[in-house]
Design a protein around this motif. Structure first.
Motif, PDB file in Angstrom:
ATOM      1  N   CYS A  68      45.202  43.078  41.883  1.00  0.00           N
ATOM      2  CA  CYS A  68      44.197  43.367  41.523  1.00  0.00           C
ATOM      3  C   CYS A  68      43.634  44.126  42.942  1.00  0.00           C
ATOM      4  N   ASN A 114      38.404  47.586  30.638  1.00  0.00           N
ATOM      5  CA  ASN A 114      39.778  47.834  31.275  1.00  0.00           C
ATOM      6  C   ASN A 114      39.620  49.060  30.430  1.00  0.00           C
ATOM      7  N   ALA A 145      42.549  39.855  36.839  1.00  0.00           N
ATOM      8  CA  ALA A 145      43.065  41.208  36.718  1.00  0.00           C
ATOM      9  C   ALA A 145      42.798  41.852  36.733  1.00  0.00           C
ATOM     10  N   VAL A 153      39.457  44.138  37.602  1.00  0.00           N
ATOM     11  CA  VAL A 153      39.348  45.851  38.233  1.00  0.00           C
ATOM     12  C   VAL A 153      40.823  45.901  38.074  1.00  0.00           C
ATOM     13  N   ASN A 154      42.037  46.178  37.696  1.00  0.00           N
ATOM     14  CA  ASN A 154      42.803  46.933  37.623  1.00  0.00           C
ATOM     15  C   ASN A 154      43.392  48.404  36.871  1.00  0.00           C
ATOM     16  N   ASN A 211      43.534  34.151  35.167  1.00  0.00           N
ATOM     17  CA  ASN A 211      43.720  34.895  36.077  1.00  0.00           C
ATOM     18  C   ASN A 211      44.071  36.455  35.746  1.00  0.00           C
ATOM     19  N   ASP A 237      46.375  38.301  41.081  1.00  0.00           N
ATOM     20  CA  ASP A 237      45.590  38.657  42.514  1.00  0.00           C
ATOM     21  C   ASP A 237      46.018  40.046  43.144  1.00  0.00           C
TER      22      ASP A 237
END
Length: 532
Positions: A239, A297, A265, A268-269, A261, A236
């Protein structure tokens, strides 16, 4: 009578030539005014910017002399006193010197039995030292008290960029102290807390710090007690974090849920470039989710998923993802149960992938058939520079396939084939290929079945090959006869710089012949290893 006030300067230089760097640094200053003048014109002293006194059994008395010199020296920039016995009192001396020294930028002080008292002295010095910027490292801080001293110093220190506290006894409380410091510190870029007994609570604090910290680029929290719940908190944080580029979170308890998870991440990272998740419990289903994330990604270039029970199914998903992903350059998949039937996925990928440069498929039992498929891909691949297929149960037919590929491949520079079933005939196939190959510079063949005959094949090719710089054949049953062949080759080869040989099989006579050859060669260094 000659004294230091009258002895010719050339004679003093000759005396100084015989001293070690440590004696030159610690013992020669302030003997007398004239000697100081001579010392300051002596070339070795003028250029002594790095002092390595690793594992010298330095104790408190020697540390005090070292510290006294640090107070006045204006040349030294890097000091490594790892693995000595300076303890808290010695750390006190070093800390006092750091308060006034204005040139030292890098200090390594690991493994010196420094406790909370010594940590406090060093932390207090960091509050006022305005020069140290690079790795400030030490270990054996008892529990969390020493960690608090250092973390408190990070609240005010404005120069330190790297802090290595790996393999200490820093737990959840200590991790919280560093997390609090990361909320306000604006200079630290690298923090290593790997191998510390940090559990979910401490890791949670660190994850929360990543939400607001704008400076840290590299974080090591490997070999801790982190589970899926905290993995979610780190994911999280990624993110929203916009500065972290490297995260090592290996050897933890992260499983399928945590990997899910991470996948979310990675979608969007936009800053993370290196992610180490090796030695976890991800499994094949979570590998599919990570593979899907890789298709979206746009920043990750290095991913380590070794030892994660991914299996052939998970490997298939990852290979499929890399047909779309054009960013990832390095992928580690060692020891994941990827057998020969799954190797064709990677062979198909390598036929047209133009971005992957390092691929580690070691310890996956892909066998001769799987290697043949990879070799066929190497004939046309134009991107891969390093291939790890050690521990893959490769025999003669696999070596023959690789040799054929190496004759035409023009990009591979490093090939790991150690811990296979390669014998003398395999060595012959590879040696013949290296008469033609012009790109491979490092070949690792340790712990195979190559004997004296195979050593002769390799020695013969060393006479003509002008590219290979590293050859590792330690752990192979090569004796004096094979050593003799290699020694003769080294008399003419001027390209090989590193040769690793078995310590157990080559006797005194063989080592003497090799030593004589190295004396003539003057380029190659020989290392004798005892096989694991």
């Amino acid at each position: 009578m000659c004294t230091f006030t009258s002895i010719p300067i050339e004679f003093v230089y000759r005396i100084l030539d015989q001293l070690s760097d440590l004696d030159l640094f610690c013992s020669m200053h302030n003997v007398c005014h004239r000697f100081n003048q001579i010392l300051n014109t002596y070339h070795r002293y003028q250029t002594l910017v790095t002092l390595e006194i690793y594992a010298h059994e330095i104790k408190n008395g020697e540390t005090q002399r070292l510290a006294e010199t640090l107070r006045v020296n204006r040349i030294l920039t890097t000091l490594n006193i790892n693995s000595n016995e300076i303890r808290d009192e010695g750390a006190h001396h070093i800390a006092d010197a750091l308060r006034v020294n204005t040139t030292l930028t890098t200090l390594h002080i690991n493994f010196n039995d420094i406790g909370s008292v010594g940590a406090k002295h060093l932390a207090d010095a960091l509050r006022v030292n305005a020069v140290i910027i690079d790795p400030f490292t030490f270990s054996l801080i008892p529990a969390d008290e020493g960690a608090q001293h250092l973390a408190d110093a990070l609240h005010v220190n404005a120069t330190l960029t790297e802090l290595d506290l790996s393999c200490n006894r820093i737990g959840d409380e200590g991790a919280q102290h560093f997390a609090d410091a990361l909320h306000v510190n604006a200079t630290l870029t690298t923090l290593d807390l790997g191998g510390c007994p940090i559990g979910n609570k401490g890791a949670d604090h660190l994850a929360n710090a990543l939400r607001v910290n704008k400076t840290l680029t590299t974080l090591y929290v490997s070999s801790n007690l982190i589970g899926d719940d905290v993995a979610q908190h780190f994911a999280d944080a990624l993110c929203v974090n916009t500065t972290l580029t490297t995260l090592h979170i290996s050897v933890t308890e992260i499983g399928e849920e945590g990997a899910h998870n991470w996948a979310a991440a990675l979608r969007v990272n936009t800053t993370l470039t290196t992610l180490y998740l090796n030695y976890n419990k991800i499994g094949n289903k979570a590998a599919q989710q990570l593979a899907n994330a890789l298709q979206a990604n746009t920043t990750l270039t290095t991913l380590n998923l070794s030892n994660n029970f991914i299996g052939g199914e998970g490997a298939h998903y990852l290979a499929t993802a890399l047909r779309v992903n054009t960013i990832l350059t390095t992928l580690y998949l060692a020891n994941n149960g990827i057998w020969d039937e799954a190797a064709h996925n990677w062979a198909d990928l390598l036929q047209f992938n133009t971005t992957l440069t390092i691929l580690d498929l070691s310890w996956n039992r892909i066998g001769d058939e799987g290697v043949q498929q990879l070799a066929d891909a190497l004939r046309v691949n134009t991107a891969l520079t390093a291939l790890h297929i050690n521990g893959s149960e490769i025999g003669e037919s696999g070596a023959q396939s690789l040799a054929a590929a190496l004759r035409v491949n023009t990009t591979l520079t490093t090939l790991y084939l150690d811990h296979n079933r390669l014998g003398d005939e395999s060595a012959q196939h590879l040696a013949d290929a290296f008469r033609i190959n012009t790109t491979v510079t490092a070949l690792y063949l340790s712990d195979n079945l190559i004997g004296n005959e195979g050593a002769q094949y390799l020695a013969d090719v060393l006479r003509v090959n002008r590219v290979l710089t590293t050859l590792d054949i330690h752990g192979c049953p090569i004796g004096n006869e094979g050593a003799d062949h290699l020694a003769n080759a080294l008399r003419v080869n001027k390209t090989l710089t590193t040769l690793y040989l078995p310590a157990s099989f080559i006797g005194a006579e063989g080592k003497l012949r090799l030593a004589d050859a190295v004396e003539i060669n003057q380029v190659c260094h020989i290392g004798y290893w005892i096989s694991d």
